[in-house]
Each structure stands twice: as C-alpha cells, then as structure tokens.
Design an enzyme around this catalytic site. Structure first.
Site: not given
Ligand code: AMP
Length: 199
Positions: A13, A88, A146, A127, A135
């Site tokens: 993504k 999400r 996850r 990764r 991260r």
């Molecule tokens: P990402 O960078 O999109 O993989 O997001 C990293 C982390 O941020 C996720 O594993 C969640 O802990 C949190 N996060 C990001 N976007 C959301 C969302 N829309 N709802 C809930 N948690 C989020």
C-alpha cells in the site's frame, strides 16, 4: 478523486500510494504517518498511542478519526486525496463517509490490494530484519498479530465498499510497475464510468 487503499500489512500500500498520489496529483493521507508525527510531538496523546502502535494493535477509532478530520481540514484536499491505512474498521469507514458527506464528497474508489498470506509473511520478515528498521511494529514477532488484526477488523471493509459499489480488487503480486499498471487501469475505468465524480 477520493481513493481508499485496503490491504494487509506487506501488500504494498505504501509503495503504490506514493506512485498513485503523483499520478493523480492529490495529497497522501497516511494515518500511520500522522500518528507517528503525534508520537514524535511528545504530547500525552503521543505517549498513549506509542505503545499501542509498537504492539501492532489498532489505535482507538475516535483518536484516529480526530487526526483524520484535522488533516482533511488543512485545505489541500479539494481535488481529492488518497487514504492510506484508513479506514481500518467499519466504524471508521462509516465516520469517514459522514465526514466526506458533510463536504458534499464521497469515496470514489476503494482499491483492495490482494496478496496471499505466505507472501505477506515473507515480505514483512524482510522488512523487520533490516538492521536499521525504524519501526517496532515491523519486528518479525509482531507479524502474526498484525495479520490477525487485519483479518478481524479491516477485511470486513472489502464487503462494505463492495456494497457501496466502489470496490476494485487488484492482484498485488508482481513488480511495482506491474501492480501500478493494474491500479491505473482500475482508476481510469472508474473515471470513465458515466456519472462518476472525477475530480
Ligand atoms: P501503518 O503505517 O498504516 O502500517 O500504521 C501503523 C500503525 O498505526 C498501525 O499498526 C496502527 O497501530 C496505527 N494505525 C494507523 N492507521 C490506523 C487506523 N486507521 N486505525 C487504527 N490504527 C491505525
């Protein structure tokens, strides 16, 4: 055009979002990035969110929606935007539909990037094992949780957007260019559909 990306961690993504925002010349709204900024800001909210994200769990809906609403209100999304990592949950999807509706807007296309679990695990392991991986949620031991969080809480969005008639499923296997070519095809097909908002 308002685009939503749905897909499990490791589906690509982030990479595809960057290409697509350039192609469509719209802002990239990544709640993961916005939340990491909140953590860096060192506020009380940041201290709450940090451990949740490090575990690979979802941040509470209301908090994410607050961050999203604030970002959308910055004034650069009049021509559309790309939502990466949000919604999400169904609750977030419904709230985002309402927020867009208040602006006379709607989600025009939801792209589901589909990649088999075995390939996701392979990519995420790569990764997480990078020596300077910044991260904590990319660490290999966080992968099963996850993927489960995605299956339980985020995958239902596929049905949600299907029912709204905006879902397009894209095969996420192949080179970056191949996958992007498929996404472009879906976007152009959606654009040419009669009566669609194309801004
Ligand atoms: P990402 O960078 O999109 O993989 O997001 C990293 C982390 O941020 C996720 O594993 C969640 O802990 C949190 N996060 C990001 N976007 C959301 C969302 N829309 N709802 C809930 N948690 C989020």
């Amino acid at each position: 055009m308002r685009v939503v990306f749905v897909g499990p961690p490791g589906a690509g993504k982030g990479t595809q979002s960057k290409l697509l925002v350039d192609y469509l010349a719209i802002p990239h709204l990544s709640t993961g990035e916005l939340l990491r900024e909140v953590i860096r800001s060192g506020t009380a909210v940041g201290r709450t969110v940090g451990p949740i994200m490090a575990e690979g769990k979802l941040v509470p809906d209301e908090l994410v929606l607050g961050v999203f609403r604030e970002r959308l209100g910055r004034g650069d999304c009049g021509e559309g935007c790309l939502l990466d990592g949000v919604p999400r949950t169904i609750r977030q999807a419904e709230a985002i539909d309402e927020i867009f509706a208040e602006r006379g807007e709607a989600v025009d296309i939801a792209i589901e990037l589909s990649v088999p679990d075995a390939e996701l695990v392979r990519r995420l392991n790569g990764r997480g094992n990078e020596p300077e991986s910044p991260r904590p949620d990319d660490r290999p031991e966080k992968i099963p949780l996850r993927l489960k969080v995605y299956q339980d809480q985020t995958k239902p969005l596929v049905d949600y957007y299907q029912k709204h008639g905006v879902l397009r499923k894209i095969d996420g296997i192949g080179t970056t260019e191949e996958v992007f070519g498929r996404i472009q095809g879906a976007i152009e097909a959606m654009r040419s559909q009669a009566g669609r908002v194309t801004r």
